[in-house]
Scaffold this motif. Structure first.
Motif, PDB file in Angstrom:
ATOM      1  N   ASP A  25       0.829  -1.202   0.000  1.00  0.00           N
ATOM      2  CA  ASP A  25       0.000   0.000   0.000  1.00  0.00           C
ATOM      3  C   ASP A  25       0.870   1.262   0.000  1.00  0.00           C
ATOM      4  OD1 ASP A  25      -2.494   1.415   0.121  1.00  0.00           O
ATOM      5  OD2 ASP A  25      -2.177   1.702   2.270  1.00  0.00           O
ATOM      6  N   ALA A  26       1.917   1.274   0.818  1.00  0.00           N
ATOM      7  CA  ALA A  26       2.815   2.426   0.885  1.00  0.00           C
ATOM      8  C   ALA A  26       3.554   2.639  -0.436  1.00  0.00           C
ATOM      9  CB  ALA A  26       3.810   2.254   2.029  1.00  0.00           C
ATOM     10  N   ALA A  27       4.054   1.556  -1.031  1.00  0.00           N
ATOM     11  CA  ALA A  27       4.775   1.665  -2.303  1.00  0.00           C
ATOM     12  C   ALA A  27       3.848   2.148  -3.419  1.00  0.00           C
ATOM     13  CB  ALA A  27       5.390   0.317  -2.677  1.00  0.00           C
ATOM     14  N   ARG A  30       3.170   5.905  -3.072  1.00  0.00           N
ATOM     15  CA  ARG A  30       4.313   6.718  -3.531  1.00  0.00           C
ATOM     16  C   ARG A  30       4.352   6.868  -5.032  1.00  0.00           C
ATOM     17  NH1 ARG A  30       9.328   4.713   0.286  1.00  0.00           N
ATOM     18  NH2 ARG A  30       8.316   5.245   2.243  1.00  0.00           N
ATOM     19  N   ASN A  31       3.692   5.968  -5.732  1.00  0.00           N
ATOM     20  CA  ASN A  31       3.694   5.996  -7.194  1.00  0.00           C
ATOM     21  C   ASN A  31       2.344   6.410  -7.767  1.00  0.00           C
ATOM     22  OD1 ASN A  31       6.422   4.830  -8.244  1.00  0.00           O
ATOM     23  ND2 ASN A  31       5.910   3.673  -6.413  1.00  0.00           N
ATOM     24  N   GLY A  32       1.525   7.047  -6.937  1.00  0.00           N
ATOM     25  CA  GLY A  32       0.245   7.561  -7.410  1.00  0.00           C
ATOM     26  C   GLY A  32      -0.795   6.501  -7.684  1.00  0.00           C
ATOM     27  N   MET A  33      -0.686   5.361  -7.004  1.00  0.00           N
ATOM     28  CA  MET A  33      -1.630   4.271  -7.215  1.00  0.00           C
ATOM     29  C   MET A  33      -2.291   3.905  -5.890  1.00  0.00           C
ATOM     30  SD  MET A  33       0.438   1.811  -9.867  1.00  0.00           S
ATOM     31  CE  MET A  33       1.807   1.516  -8.805  1.00  0.00           C
ATOM     32  N   LEU A  61      -3.100   0.232 -13.807  1.00  0.00           N
ATOM     33  CA  LEU A  61      -2.624  -0.381 -15.046  1.00  0.00           C
ATOM     34  C   LEU A  61      -1.836   0.630 -15.871  1.00  0.00           C
ATOM     35  CD1 LEU A  61      -2.642  -2.969 -16.713  1.00  0.00           C
ATOM     36  CD2 LEU A  61      -4.712  -2.162 -17.825  1.00  0.00           C
ATOM     37  N   LYS A  62      -2.369   1.813 -15.969  1.00  0.00           N
ATOM     38  CA  LYS A  62      -1.708   2.880 -16.734  1.00  0.00           C
ATOM     39  C   LYS A  62      -0.333   3.201 -16.132  1.00  0.00           C
ATOM     40  CE  LYS A  62      -2.261   7.765 -17.640  1.00  0.00           C
ATOM     41  NZ  LYS A  62      -3.073   8.934 -17.356  1.00  0.00           N
ATOM     42  N   ARG A  63      -0.254   3.249 -14.822  1.00  0.00           N
ATOM     43  CA  ARG A  63       0.996   3.613 -14.151  1.00  0.00           C
ATOM     44  C   ARG A  63       2.004   2.463 -14.104  1.00  0.00           C
ATOM     45  NH1 ARG A  63       1.039   8.727 -11.476  1.00  0.00           N
ATOM     46  NH2 ARG A  63      -1.037   9.602 -11.563  1.00  0.00           N
ATOM     47  N   GLN A  64       1.582   1.255 -14.415  1.00  0.00           N
ATOM     48  CA  GLN A  64       2.517   0.132 -14.420  1.00  0.00           C
ATOM     49  C   GLN A  64       3.044  -0.184 -15.811  1.00  0.00           C
ATOM     50  OE1 GLN A  64       1.619  -3.354 -12.084  1.00  0.00           O
ATOM     51  NE2 GLN A  64       0.506  -2.163 -10.573  1.00  0.00           N
ATOM     52  N   PHE A  65       2.508   0.472 -16.830  1.00  0.00           N
ATOM     53  CA  PHE A  65       3.021   0.256 -18.184  1.00  0.00           C
ATOM     54  C   PHE A  65       4.375   0.921 -18.332  1.00  0.00           C
ATOM     55  CE2 PHE A  65      -1.233  -0.762 -20.088  1.00  0.00           C
ATOM     56  CZ  PHE A  65      -0.830  -1.962 -20.636  1.00  0.00           C
ATOM     57  N   GLY A  66       5.231   0.292 -19.076  1.00  0.00           N
ATOM     58  CA  GLY A  66       6.551   0.847 -19.344  1.00  0.00           C
ATOM     59  C   GLY A  66       7.582   0.328 -18.366  1.00  0.00           C
ATOM     60  N   LYS A  67       8.764   0.077 -18.895  1.00  0.00           N
ATOM     61  CA  LYS A  67       9.844  -0.489 -18.083  1.00  0.00           C
ATOM     62  C   LYS A  67      10.230   0.411 -16.916  1.00  0.00           C
ATOM     63  CE  LYS A  67      12.844  -3.775 -20.270  1.00  0.00           C
ATOM     64  NZ  LYS A  67      13.976  -4.030 -21.113  1.00  0.00           N
ATOM     65  N   GLN A  68      10.336   1.699 -17.167  1.00  0.00           N
ATOM     66  CA  GLN A  68      10.770   2.631 -16.118  1.00  0.00           C
ATOM     67  C   GLN A  68       9.743   2.730 -15.002  1.00  0.00           C
ATOM     68  OE1 GLN A  68      13.854   3.694 -15.902  1.00  0.00           O
ATOM     69  NE2 GLN A  68      14.167   2.548 -17.793  1.00  0.00           N
ATOM     70  N   ASN A  69       8.459   2.759 -15.356  1.00  0.00           N
ATOM     71  CA  ASN A  69       7.409   2.815 -14.336  1.00  0.00           C
ATOM     72  C   ASN A  69       7.434   1.569 -13.466  1.00  0.00           C
ATOM     73  OD1 ASN A  69       6.561   5.261 -15.300  1.00  0.00           O
ATOM     74  ND2 ASN A  69       4.838   4.439 -16.442  1.00  0.00           N
ATOM     75  N   ARG A  70       7.591   0.435 -14.102  1.00  0.00           N
ATOM     76  CA  ARG A  70       7.625  -0.840 -13.369  1.00  0.00           C
ATOM     77  C   ARG A  70       8.849  -0.885 -12.446  1.00  0.00           C
ATOM     78  NH1 ARG A  70       4.016  -4.424 -11.908  1.00  0.00           N
ATOM     79  NH2 ARG A  70       4.756  -6.527 -12.023  1.00  0.00           N
TER      80      ARG A  70
END
Length: 103
Positions: A25-27, A30-33, A61-70
């Motif tokens: 939940d904390a992580a 921090r990433n807007g999710m 889902l939108k925020r987890q797309f892309g290598k850098q976001n992940r």
């Protein structure tokens, strides 16, 4: 039964000895999710557990797309586990007792 008399106990720290939900939940925060509440989180199947429920799914889902976001999400989760994750009550004393037990 076994030739070797040594004993070994393995713990899956994620959710067994450490409050994994709090760390996740904390992580996510921090990433807007958002991960949703604990009851809904526990009911989800493995694939969707970390994408959130119907309310959280589109943003997550939108925020987890892309290598850098992940990578950023995984780095945040690792940091939370190292810095802030807490053991469930009683686990520290249990581990101490196990370590102190002869053999």
């Amino acid at each position: 039964m076994y030739g070797n008399r040594e004993r070994l106990i393995l713990f899956d720290a994620d959710g067994t000895v450490v409050d994994a939900f709090g760390a996740i939940d904390a992580a996510f925060s921090r990433n807007g999710m958002a991960i949703g509440d604990l009851v809904r989180f526990q009911k989800r199947r493995k694939l969707f557990k970390y994408l959130g429920g119907l309310r959280e799914f589109p943003v997550n889902l939108k925020r987890q797309f892309g290598k850098q976001n992940r990578k950023r999400l995984l780095a945040s989760l690792t940091e939370v586990y190292r810095e802030e994750a807490s053991l469930y009550p009683g686990i520290a004393s249990l581990l101490g007792d196990l370590i102190a037990t002869p053999g």
